[in-house]
Design a protein around this motif. Structure first.
Motif, mmCIF file in Angstrom:
data_model
loop_
_atom_site.group_PDB
_atom_site.id
_atom_site.type_symbol
_atom_site.label_atom_id
_atom_site.label_comp_id
_atom_site.label_asym_id
_atom_site.label_seq_id
_atom_site.Cartn_x
_atom_site.Cartn_y
_atom_site.Cartn_z
ATOM 1 N N GLU A 1 -3.139 6.234 -0.870
ATOM 2 C CA GLU A 1 -4.569 5.963 -0.696
ATOM 3 C C GLU A 1 -4.880 4.470 -0.595
ATOM 4 O OE1 GLU A 1 -6.684 6.280 -4.874
ATOM 5 O OE2 GLU A 1 -5.126 7.820 -4.710
ATOM 6 N N LEU A 2 -3.909 3.622 -0.965
ATOM 7 C CA LEU A 2 -4.107 2.175 -0.907
ATOM 8 C C LEU A 2 -3.221 1.504 0.140
ATOM 9 C CD1 LEU A 2 -4.040 1.451 -4.767
ATOM 10 C CD2 LEU A 2 -6.045 1.910 -3.343
ATOM 11 N N ALA A 3 -2.322 2.254 0.752
ATOM 12 C CA ALA A 3 -1.294 1.675 1.625
ATOM 13 C C ALA A 3 -1.872 1.162 2.939
ATOM 14 C CB ALA A 3 -0.219 2.717 1.907
ATOM 15 N N PRO A 4 -1.428 -0.015 3.398
ATOM 16 C CA PRO A 4 -1.867 -0.524 4.706
ATOM 17 C C PRO A 4 -1.170 0.229 5.824
ATOM 18 C CG PRO A 4 -0.242 -1.992 3.747
ATOM 19 C CD PRO A 4 -0.544 -0.963 2.700
ATOM 20 N N ASP A 5 -1.818 0.329 6.991
ATOM 21 C CA ASP A 5 -1.157 0.960 8.125
ATOM 22 C C ASP A 5 -0.171 -0.029 8.742
ATOM 23 O OD1 ASP A 5 -2.622 -0.815 9.767
ATOM 24 O OD2 ASP A 5 -4.219 0.639 10.088
ATOM 25 N N GLN A 6 0.602 0.444 9.695
ATOM 26 C CA GLN A 6 1.667 -0.373 10.271
ATOM 27 C C GLN A 6 1.133 -1.651 10.913
ATOM 28 O OE1 GLN A 6 4.362 1.691 12.877
ATOM 29 N NE2 GLN A 6 5.184 -0.177 13.775
ATOM 30 N N GLU A 7 0.069 -1.529 11.682
ATOM 31 C CA GLU A 7 -0.482 -2.698 12.361
ATOM 32 C C GLU A 7 -0.944 -3.755 11.369
ATOM 33 O OE1 GLU A 7 -3.971 -3.853 15.622
ATOM 34 O OE2 GLU A 7 -3.709 -1.777 14.977
ATOM 35 N N THR A 8 -1.606 -3.307 10.308
ATOM 36 C CA THR A 8 -2.078 -4.239 9.283
ATOM 37 C C THR A 8 -0.905 -4.927 8.599
ATOM 38 O OG1 THR A 8 -4.070 -2.931 8.865
ATOM 39 C CG2 THR A 8 -3.372 -4.445 7.128
ATOM 40 N N LEU A 9 0.112 -4.147 8.237
ATOM 41 C CA LEU A 9 1.259 -4.707 7.533
ATOM 42 C C LEU A 9 1.977 -5.758 8.373
ATOM 43 C CD1 LEU A 9 3.063 -4.663 5.036
ATOM 44 C CD2 LEU A 9 4.405 -2.859 6.108
ATOM 45 N N GLU A 10 2.134 -5.489 9.645
ATOM 46 C CA GLU A 10 2.857 -6.420 10.516
ATOM 47 C C GLU A 10 2.104 -7.728 10.716
ATOM 48 O OE1 GLU A 10 5.455 -3.349 13.294
ATOM 49 O OE2 GLU A 10 3.447 -3.953 13.969
ATOM 50 N N GLN A 11 0.799 -7.729 10.463
ATOM 51 C CA GLN A 11 0.009 -8.943 10.653
ATOM 52 C C GLN A 11 -0.296 -9.664 9.341
ATOM 53 O OE1 GLN A 11 -3.498 -7.676 12.787
ATOM 54 N NE2 GLN A 11 -2.380 -7.281 14.690
ATOM 55 N N LEU A 12 0.166 -9.099 8.220
ATOM 56 C CA LEU A 12 -0.133 -9.698 6.916
ATOM 57 C C LEU A 12 0.522 -11.063 6.764
ATOM 58 C CD1 LEU A 12 0.070 -6.983 4.082
ATOM 59 C CD2 LEU A 12 -1.928 -8.185 4.951
ATOM 60 N N ASP A 13 -0.230 -12.047 6.271
ATOM 61 C CA ASP A 13 0.337 -13.342 5.946
ATOM 62 C C ASP A 13 0.273 -13.577 4.440
ATOM 63 O OD1 ASP A 13 -2.355 -13.637 5.606
ATOM 64 O OD2 ASP A 13 -2.582 -15.332 6.971
ATOM 65 N N THR A 14 0.131 -12.479 3.702
ATOM 66 C CA THR A 14 0.100 -12.537 2.244
ATOM 67 C C THR A 14 0.877 -11.338 1.720
ATOM 68 O OG1 THR A 14 -1.348 -12.696 0.310
ATOM 69 C CG2 THR A 14 -2.056 -11.214 2.087
ATOM 70 N N SER A 15 0.844 -11.108 0.413
ATOM 71 C CA SER A 15 1.566 -9.978 -0.161
ATOM 72 C C SER A 15 0.746 -8.695 -0.044
ATOM 73 C CB SER A 15 1.874 -10.249 -1.632
ATOM 74 O OG SER A 15 0.677 -10.271 -2.386
ATOM 75 N N ILE A 16 1.423 -7.549 -0.103
ATOM 76 C CA ILE A 16 0.714 -6.272 -0.054
ATOM 77 C C ILE A 16 -0.183 -6.126 -1.273
ATOM 78 C CG2 ILE A 16 0.992 -3.757 -0.075
ATOM 79 C CD1 ILE A 16 3.560 -4.082 1.461
ATOM 80 N N SER A 17 0.277 -6.595 -2.426
ATOM 81 C CA SER A 17 -0.545 -6.477 -3.639
ATOM 82 C C SER A 17 -1.848 -7.251 -3.506
ATOM 83 C CB SER A 17 0.237 -6.962 -4.868
ATOM 84 O OG SER A 17 0.524 -8.343 -4.777
ATOM 85 N N GLU A 18 -1.795 -8.437 -2.901
ATOM 86 C CA GLU A 18 -3.020 -9.218 -2.693
ATOM 87 C C GLU A 18 -3.938 -8.517 -1.689
ATOM 88 O OE1 GLU A 18 -2.143 -13.886 -3.272
ATOM 89 O OE2 GLU A 18 -0.826 -12.909 -1.814
ATOM 90 N N TRP A 19 -3.333 -7.914 -0.657
ATOM 91 C CA TRP A 19 -4.137 -7.189 0.333
ATOM 92 C C TRP A 19 -4.842 -6.009 -0.331
ATOM 93 C CZ3 TRP A 19 -4.119 -2.174 2.175
ATOM 94 C CH2 TRP A 19 -4.893 -1.938 3.319
ATOM 95 N N ILE A 20 -4.136 -5.291 -1.200
ATOM 96 C CA ILE A 20 -4.739 -4.156 -1.911
ATOM 97 C C ILE A 20 -5.886 -4.631 -2.793
ATOM 98 C CG2 ILE A 20 -4.336 -2.456 -3.733
ATOM 99 C CD1 ILE A 20 -1.581 -1.956 -2.534
ATOM 100 N N GLU A 21 -5.683 -5.733 -3.481
ATOM 101 C CA GLU A 21 -6.746 -6.274 -4.339
ATOM 102 C C GLU A 21 -7.981 -6.635 -3.528
ATOM 103 O OE1 GLU A 21 -4.461 -8.240 -8.181
ATOM 104 O OE2 GLU A 21 -4.936 -9.530 -6.470
ATOM 105 N N THR A 22 -7.772 -7.275 -2.393
ATOM 106 C CA THR A 22 -8.892 -7.714 -1.562
ATOM 107 C C THR A 22 -9.571 -6.551 -0.846
ATOM 108 O OG1 THR A 22 -7.807 -9.840 -1.174
ATOM 109 C CG2 THR A 22 -9.548 -9.213 0.354
#
Length: 241
Positions: free
Chosen positions: A145-166
């Protein structure tokens, strides 16, 4: 539309980096001075200094007393991470880019085997810094329920945990970390470009939210010589009366 070109100092840094990584320049070899680089490449002192700064930050060169600037011993770990605080984990996630290889829903067997509970999405890929050999083979389980999709993950310039928090306003409350020495199997070794059976450091990190729910779980395999943990122990002294 004009093509995007690299700054001159970055071009020079890449050129010198290639000479080092290819073996053309070997550990202990002395680099040209800033003034010599300026004359050879027709560049400014600032450009030469910036190129050397990049190589120094990447651990490819080092300054030695009496010898000037030399090629560093590449047998030293490519990435050294302080141990003991959450910020150091975030720094690693930012500095060592996650190169996605595959993503899919985790199977019930995987969820159970890793001590998880619920539905998770699993990502597998390599941690890298620029064009250097991969630092780690990493598998990440994110609560579905919190996981980023593939496109989002490939463009992340931060950690997944920070993305989930934001993105989901679900902060990480605590992280546990376990380390273990292991031998790489054939598949793991091939991905990391080493021989099967090579030693590696396995790190397992579990991220909990404020309700003690596991929102992220990661397992990384670091080949020997490419990653190190650093820890400072201060001795507490007591004085008698």
């Amino acid at each position: 539309m004009t093509s995007k070109t690299l700054p001159r100092y970055r071009e020079l840094a890449n050129q010198l980096k290639q000479d080092i990584l290819s073996g053309k320049m070997k550990p202990g070899d002395q680099l040209k001075t800033e003034l010599e680089l300026c004359e050879i490449h027709d560049i400014s002192r600032h450009t030469a200094r910036e190129a050397l700064r990049i190589l120094s930050e990447e651990g490819l060169i080092a300054r030695r007393r009496g010898a000037g600037t030399v090629v560093a011993d590449l047998a030293a770990p490519a990435f050294a991470q302080p141990i003991g605080d959450f910020d150091s984990i975030l720094k690693y996630a930012r500095d060592a880019h996650f190169e996605l290889g595959s993503e899919r829903p985790a199977t019930p067997d995987e969820v159970s085997k890793n001590g998880l509970n619920g539905n998770y999405h699993v990502y597998t890929g390599l941690r890298r810094q620029d064009d250097a050999p991969p630092l780690a083979l990493t598998t990440i389980y994110a609560l579905s329920e919190l996981a980023p999709d593939q496109e989002t993950l490939e463009q992340l310039d931060t950690s997944i945990s920070e993305w989930i928090e934001t993105t989901h306003a679900v902060p990480v409350n605590r992280v546990t970390q376990r380390m273990e020495a292991v031998a790489l199997n054939r598949t793991e070794a091939k991905a990391l470009k080493v021989d099967a059976g090579s030693p590696a450091l396995m790190t397992i990190r579990t991220y909990y939210d404020s309700t003690d729910r596991i929102i992220l779980y990661s397992k990384s395999l670091h080949p020997a010589g490419r990653f190190a943990y650093e820890m400072q122990l201060d001795r507490t002294r007591t004085t008698g009366s």
